[in-house]
Design an enzyme around this catalytic site. Structure first.
Site, short mmCIF file in Angstrom:
data_model
loop_
_atom_site.label_atom_id
_atom_site.label_comp_id
_atom_site.label_asym_id
_atom_site.label_seq_id
_atom_site.Cartn_x
_atom_site.Cartn_y
_atom_site.Cartn_z
N ASP A 192 -1.46 -10.69 -11.52
CA ASP A 192 -0.83 -11.50 -10.48
C ASP A 192 0.62 -11.75 -10.89
O ASP A 192 1.10 -11.19 -11.88
CB ASP A 192 -1.58 -12.81 -10.26
CG ASP A 192 -1.57 -13.25 -8.80
OD1 ASP A 192 -0.46 -13.52 -8.28
OD2 ASP A 192 -2.63 -13.31 -8.17
N GLU B 49 -1.29 -11.69 1.27
CA GLU B 49 -0.08 -12.50 1.16
C GLU B 49 1.13 -11.67 0.70
O GLU B 49 1.72 -11.92 -0.35
CB GLU B 49 -0.33 -13.67 0.19
CG GLU B 49 -1.42 -14.60 0.69
CD GLU B 49 -1.71 -15.75 -0.26
OE1 GLU B 49 -2.02 -16.85 0.22
OE2 GLU B 49 -1.64 -15.55 -1.50
N HIS C 62 1.87 -10.18 -5.07
CA HIS C 62 1.29 -10.77 -6.29
C HIS C 62 1.51 -9.85 -7.48
O HIS C 62 0.60 -9.60 -8.27
CB HIS C 62 -0.20 -11.05 -6.08
CG HIS C 62 -0.48 -12.18 -5.14
ND1 HIS C 62 -0.23 -13.50 -5.45
CD2 HIS C 62 -0.96 -12.19 -3.87
CE1 HIS C 62 -0.57 -14.28 -4.42
NE2 HIS C 62 -1.00 -13.49 -3.44
#
Length: 494
Positions: free
Chosen positions: A145, A281, A218
């Site tokens: 991440d 995202e 990420h």
């Protein structure tokens, strides 16, 4: 048979039961310490039957996983002392009766986020033992991440030399863009040998480890290690903050080739038929229209789907399927075989199942175990939705809106343990238990057999003593214990 049964084949071979029971052939005479493997016992994978009489215990299982479950149920019946014992052979008192059981879902998972806060290998192995005790069978290991890269890749040593370490961490949920942090360096990673040991340890317990390597968002830790991976090529640091970083991977063939090498290593280490590529995202603000055009795409909004299709195709060449967060449903051209993890709610999972995708239900409103457990001021980490153990027990993985002819597309469900606010194994214990015990019953038991009124009593009288015996620092039903109390500030995952 659940569709996921074909994704996680488990041969009927050795059985890991801690010395409790041994495997015998169907023709063998069963003794109190024998499990007979009989594939004709049930049409359900992982099924077993325990017959307890004054003469002893006879156990029959449809496969090796069922035999392991039989041994675990026997330990439960023996009481907390059996959880302390390394070996349960000997003289024990048991109630006579018969137990015939099998799981409702084939995917009974837990996500453990080791990217935000690293957990040592020993803690991961301990967590696998706790999963096995609750008959959970999928560990989704979130390895990369913005805040850390935990997977050794020999071809790219800077991923762990640089990407596995950050200068500090936000404490709580600061305003977006706040540069402050606690000043405590944090990091760690798993060597290839570590990961092979984790996978083998899980396999012995009939648990599949599903690795996650996030793309194209990420990804700031990877970009910190190799700036040329980034959409701007600018040097960045491993991120100290939570939320969504604006730094995304560059949509180039060079980056794809880099990640193909990473995935080649992943599939060599992990035996899971499923690999998670994230896809959630993804900010598009740092990509340019000409980059999309060079790939034959109409806009930058199509770039995340291009990443997933391209790298998912590479996984398919290895015989692996792609798992993506439900954001992938927003991308045009989603490959037919992609599994969808429905985290933002149930709507995307329902749509995915109707469209013919296999689905794992993990909605944040119900099964995010990093979220706070009450509104009480003593709650140490007051983030997300307040969800009690009873709330988790009430969750139903098959959405009410899902047509019956698509129910088989729901492979199961997965509890999520994100670790922005869980910086030690003790904090993970507190967030996970006893809610994870409630979740385990949700994904194992048929809906009509669940007992919401009786569960709190069974938990308090029978299961919490087992957790005590296992050394689990769970949240007590009446609130945090004194050593578990710590001020926190509001916040959310990702």
């Amino acid at each position: 048979m659940n569709a996921f049964d074909t994704l996680l084949p488990r041969p009927v071979t050795a059985l890991a039961t801690g010395g409790a029971l041994a495997v015998a052939s169907p023709s063998a005479v069963a003794t109190p310490s024998t499990v007979v493997i009989d594939p004709g016992l049930s049409p359900h994978s992982e099924a077993y039957r325990l017959s307890i009489t004054p003469d002893g215990v006879r156990a029959v299982a449809v496969d090796a996983a069922g035999a392991a479950h039989a041994a675990r149920t026997l330990r439960q019946l023996l009481g907390p002392d059996a959880f302390r014992a390394a070996d349960i052979r000997g003289s024990w008192e048991l109630p006579c009766g018969e137990v015939a059981d099998h799981p409702r879902f084939a995917w009974r998972g837990v996500l453990l986020d080791v990217a935000r806060h690293f957990l040592p290998k020993s803690s991961v192995l301990r967590f696998l033992d706790l999963m096995a005790a609750h008959k959970l069978n999928v560990l989704h290991l979130h390895l990369t991440d913005d805040q850390g890269w935990r997977l050794e890749v020999p071809a790219f040593p800077r991923l762990t030399e640089v990407g596995a370490w950050r200068k500090g961490s936000w404490t709580g949920r600061q305003p977006d863009g706040d540069p402050t942090h606690d000043g405590r360096p944090h990091g760690g990673f798993y060597s290839t040998a570590d990961l092979r040991e984790i996978v083998a340890y899980a396999r012995e317990r009939h648990i599949t480890v599903v690795p996650e390597v996030d793309v194209p968002g990420h990804s700031q830790a990877a970009i910190a290690a190799y700036p040329e991976l980034g959409s701007t090529g600018e040097p960045v640091e491993v991120w100290h903050a939570w939320g969504v970083s604006e730094h995304t991977l560059a949509p180039t063939r060079a980056v794809i080739d880099f990640y193909k090498t990473v995935l080649d290593h992943v599939v060599d280490v992990f035996d899971s038929p499923v690999v998670c590529l994230g896809g959630d995202e993804v900010p598009t603000g740092r990509w340019r229209g000409e980059q999309a055009a060079a790939l034959g795409l109409e806009s930058v909004e199509a770039i995340p789907g291009w990443f997933l299709r391209t790298l998912g195709g590479h996984l398919a060449e290895h015989g692996r399927r792609t798992l993506g967060w439900d954001d992938v449903m927003d991308h045009a051209g989603l490959s037919p075989g992609v599994l969808v993890a429905s985290w933002r709610g149930e709507k995307a999972g329902t749509a995915a199942a109707v469209a013919g995708h296999d689905v794992v239900m993990c909605p944040e409103q119900h099964v995010y175990l990093d979220h706070r457990q009450s509104e009480h001021p003593d709650e140490p980490i007051p983030v997300g939705f307040a969800r009690t153990t009873e709330d988790v027990y009430a969750y139903e993985p098959i959405p009410a809106e899902l047509p019956e002819d698509a129910h088989h597309r729901v492979l199961g469900a997965q509890a999520q343990i994100w670790t922005e606010h869980l910086d030690s194994p003790r904090r993970v214990d507190y967030a996970a238990f006893p809610r994870l015990a409630a979740f385990a019953e949700v994904v194992w038991s048929a809906k009509e057999l669940r007992d919401p009124a009786g569960f709190p009593r069974r938990l308090a009288e029978h299961h919490l003593p087992r957790l005590d015996a296992l050394g689990v620092e769970y949240r007590a039903p009446d609130g945090p214990r004194p050593w578990q109390r710590r001020p926190g500030v509001p916040g959310r995952r990702r």
